[in-house]
Motif scaffolding. Structure first.
Motif, mmCIF file in Angstrom:
data_model
loop_
_atom_site.group_PDB
_atom_site.id
_atom_site.type_symbol
_atom_site.label_atom_id
_atom_site.label_comp_id
_atom_site.label_asym_id
_atom_site.label_seq_id
_atom_site.Cartn_x
_atom_site.Cartn_y
_atom_site.Cartn_z
ATOM 1 N N LYS A 78 0.840 -1.210 0.000
ATOM 2 C CA LYS A 78 0.000 0.000 0.000
ATOM 3 C C LYS A 78 0.868 1.250 0.000
ATOM 4 C CE LYS A 78 -3.677 2.171 2.688
ATOM 5 N NZ LYS A 78 -4.597 2.012 3.824
ATOM 6 N N GLY A 82 1.421 3.983 -3.188
ATOM 7 C CA GLY A 82 1.166 5.412 -3.037
ATOM 8 C C GLY A 82 2.378 6.265 -3.359
ATOM 9 N N SER A 93 -4.062 -4.349 -9.210
ATOM 10 C CA SER A 93 -4.978 -5.246 -8.497
ATOM 11 C C SER A 93 -5.162 -6.577 -9.223
ATOM 12 C CB SER A 93 -6.322 -4.570 -8.247
ATOM 13 O OG SER A 93 -6.989 -4.327 -9.453
ATOM 14 N N SER A 108 -4.819 -2.212 -3.274
ATOM 15 C CA SER A 108 -5.537 -0.951 -3.429
ATOM 16 C C SER A 108 -4.991 0.053 -2.428
ATOM 17 C CB SER A 108 -7.028 -1.182 -3.160
ATOM 18 O OG SER A 108 -7.690 0.030 -2.926
ATOM 19 N N PRO A 109 -4.933 1.341 -2.798
ATOM 20 C CA PRO A 109 -4.455 2.335 -1.841
ATOM 21 C C PRO A 109 -5.439 2.570 -0.691
ATOM 22 C CG PRO A 109 -5.087 3.382 -3.898
ATOM 23 C CD PRO A 109 -5.195 1.907 -4.113
ATOM 24 N N SER A 110 -6.671 2.077 -0.829
ATOM 25 C CA SER A 110 -7.650 2.300 0.236
ATOM 26 C C SER A 110 -7.856 1.084 1.135
ATOM 27 C CB SER A 110 -8.990 2.714 -0.384
ATOM 28 O OG SER A 110 -9.469 1.663 -1.211
ATOM 29 N N ILE A 111 -7.082 0.020 0.955
ATOM 30 C CA ILE A 111 -7.253 -1.183 1.763
ATOM 31 C C ILE A 111 -6.918 -0.915 3.224
ATOM 32 C CG2 ILE A 111 -4.933 -2.052 1.317
ATOM 33 C CD1 ILE A 111 -6.146 -4.871 1.339
ATOM 34 N N ASP A 112 -7.677 -1.524 4.117
ATOM 35 C CA ASP A 112 -7.411 -1.466 5.547
ATOM 36 C C ASP A 112 -6.616 -2.725 5.890
ATOM 37 O OD1 ASP A 112 -7.327 -1.409 8.300
ATOM 38 O OD2 ASP A 112 -9.474 -1.128 8.567
#
Length: 117
Positions: A78, A82, A93, A108-112
């Motif tokens: 991640k 970014g 992905s 994904s850059p929004s993955i937790d």
């Protein structure tokens, strides 16, 4: 005296290994980046995925066998995604599946990453 000192060092090293919490990752971000660096060109411009890229993904997937390892890998990926400009997120992905690897998370850059198990 040298033998006693050597035995003491070995004993301390053995005890520290036994006392190390198992919740820590055994792979480093440097290892993750090293394994995935052959993939950078593909995720920027597409084309054919290199064998070195797929080997890196497969090796990393094989090394990240625990939750802390997978979370470490996720956070590194991640962060790297970014930091590198021009990455096509759709290509990134889809990369694991192109290499025949089923990751337990989507790149994904929004993955937790705390939810990766």
């Amino acid at each position: 005296m040298v033998k006693v000192a050597l035995l003491l060092v070995l004993f301390i090293a053995a005890v520290s290994v036994m006392l190390t919490p198992h919740a820590e990752a055994t792979i480093s971000c440097g290892q993750v980046i090293s394994k995935l660096s052959p993939c950078i060109n593909y995720v920027k411009v597409g084309g054919v995925v290199s064998p070195q890229c797929c080997l890196g993904i497969k090796t990393l997937n094989g090394q990240a066998t625990t939750t802390p390892d997978r979370q470490m890998a996720c956070n590194c990926i991640k962060s790297a995604a970014g930091a590198i400009s021009g990455i096509n997120l759709a290509l990134a992905s889809a990369l694991p599946s192109k290499c025949g690897v089923n990751l337990p998370y989507k790149i994904s850059p929004s993955i937790d990453c705390s939810k990766v198990h």
